[in-house]
Design a protein around this motif. Sequence first.
Motif, PDB file in Angstrom:
ATOM      1  N   GLU A 162       0.827  -1.206   0.000  1.00  0.00           N
ATOM      2  CA  GLU A 162       0.000   0.000   0.000  1.00  0.00           C
ATOM      3  C   GLU A 162       0.861   1.256   0.000  1.00  0.00           C
ATOM      4  O   GLU A 162       2.011   1.241   0.458  1.00  0.00           O
TER       5      GLU A 162
ATOM      6  N   GLY B  13      -1.133   6.848   2.228  1.00  0.00           N
ATOM      7  CA  GLY B  13      -1.687   7.313   3.487  1.00  0.00           C
ATOM      8  C   GLY B  13      -1.044   8.618   3.921  1.00  0.00           C
ATOM      9  O   GLY B  13      -0.110   9.118   3.292  1.00  0.00           O
TER      10      GLY B  13
ATOM     11  N   LEU C  42      -5.454   6.209  -1.790  1.00  0.00           N
ATOM     12  CA  LEU C  42      -4.632   5.063  -1.436  1.00  0.00           C
ATOM     13  C   LEU C  42      -4.437   4.171  -2.657  1.00  0.00           C
ATOM     14  O   LEU C  42      -5.344   4.039  -3.478  1.00  0.00           O
TER      15      LEU C  42
ATOM     16  N   ARG D  15     -10.211  -1.322   7.215  1.00  0.00           N
ATOM     17  CA  ARG D  15      -9.571  -0.373   8.113  1.00  0.00           C
ATOM     18  C   ARG D  15      -9.757  -0.822   9.558  1.00  0.00           C
ATOM     19  O   ARG D  15     -10.716  -1.522   9.889  1.00  0.00           O
TER      20      ARG D  15
ATOM     21  N   THR E 194     -10.168   8.097  10.609  1.00  0.00           N
ATOM     22  CA  THR E 194      -8.802   7.823  11.051  1.00  0.00           C
ATOM     23  C   THR E 194      -8.646   6.353  11.398  1.00  0.00           C
ATOM     24  O   THR E 194      -9.406   5.806  12.201  1.00  0.00           O
TER      25      THR E 194
ATOM     26  N   TYR F 259      -5.389   1.585   7.149  1.00  0.00           N
ATOM     27  CA  TYR F 259      -6.100   1.007   6.013  1.00  0.00           C
ATOM     28  C   TYR F 259      -5.229  -0.080   5.383  1.00  0.00           C
ATOM     29  O   TYR F 259      -4.053   0.154   5.102  1.00  0.00           O
TER      30      TYR F 259
ATOM     31  N   THR G 291      -1.516   1.119   5.864  1.00  0.00           N
ATOM     32  CA  THR G 291      -1.044   2.493   5.771  1.00  0.00           C
ATOM     33  C   THR G 291      -1.937   3.361   6.649  1.00  0.00           C
ATOM     34  O   THR G 291      -3.159   3.209   6.672  1.00  0.00           O
ATOM     35  N   GLN G 292      -1.314   4.267   7.401  1.00  0.00           N
ATOM     36  CA  GLN G 292      -2.040   5.089   8.358  1.00  0.00           C
ATOM     37  C   GLN G 292      -2.717   6.263   7.660  1.00  0.00           C
ATOM     38  O   GLN G 292      -2.096   6.971   6.865  1.00  0.00           O
ATOM     39  N   VAL G 293      -3.975   6.466   7.992  1.00  0.00           N
ATOM     40  CA  VAL G 293      -4.715   7.646   7.558  1.00  0.00           C
ATOM     41  C   VAL G 293      -5.177   8.376   8.813  1.00  0.00           C
ATOM     42  O   VAL G 293      -5.839   7.785   9.663  1.00  0.00           O
TER      43      VAL G 293
END
Length: 116
Positions: free
Chosen positions: A6, A9, A20, A38, A90, A93, A110-112
């Motif tokens: 991925e 993010g 993404l 997520r 938040t 993902y 991956t952080q959102v």
Amino acid sequence: QVQMVESGGGSVQAGGSLRLSCAASETIHRLNVLSWYRQAPGKQRELVARIASGGSTYYADFVKGRFTISRDNTKNTVYLQMNSLKPEDTAVYSCNILVVPRDTYWGQGTQVTVSS
């Protein structure tokens, strides 16, 4: 073993957008379903959206009208366009591929982060 990677993010303010991407390490010739999940801190992982080989899509109610899933089979890639982001979006993902009938592979996540 299919590797899923991925990218895309990051941090954004409420109302903003992020896209993404998730690339598979090889071309999948069998029927498959690509999905985005997520997981927020302290919560269970939940399905966000999925897209099948033929293009049919499914969206969770909480993202309908805001997120769009798409795939580019020539690039072995699935995308998640996220618009009108909210703080409750938040989460980490992760993408997933289910290769019919039952082989499944996950990306690393991956952080959102959406700030108010």
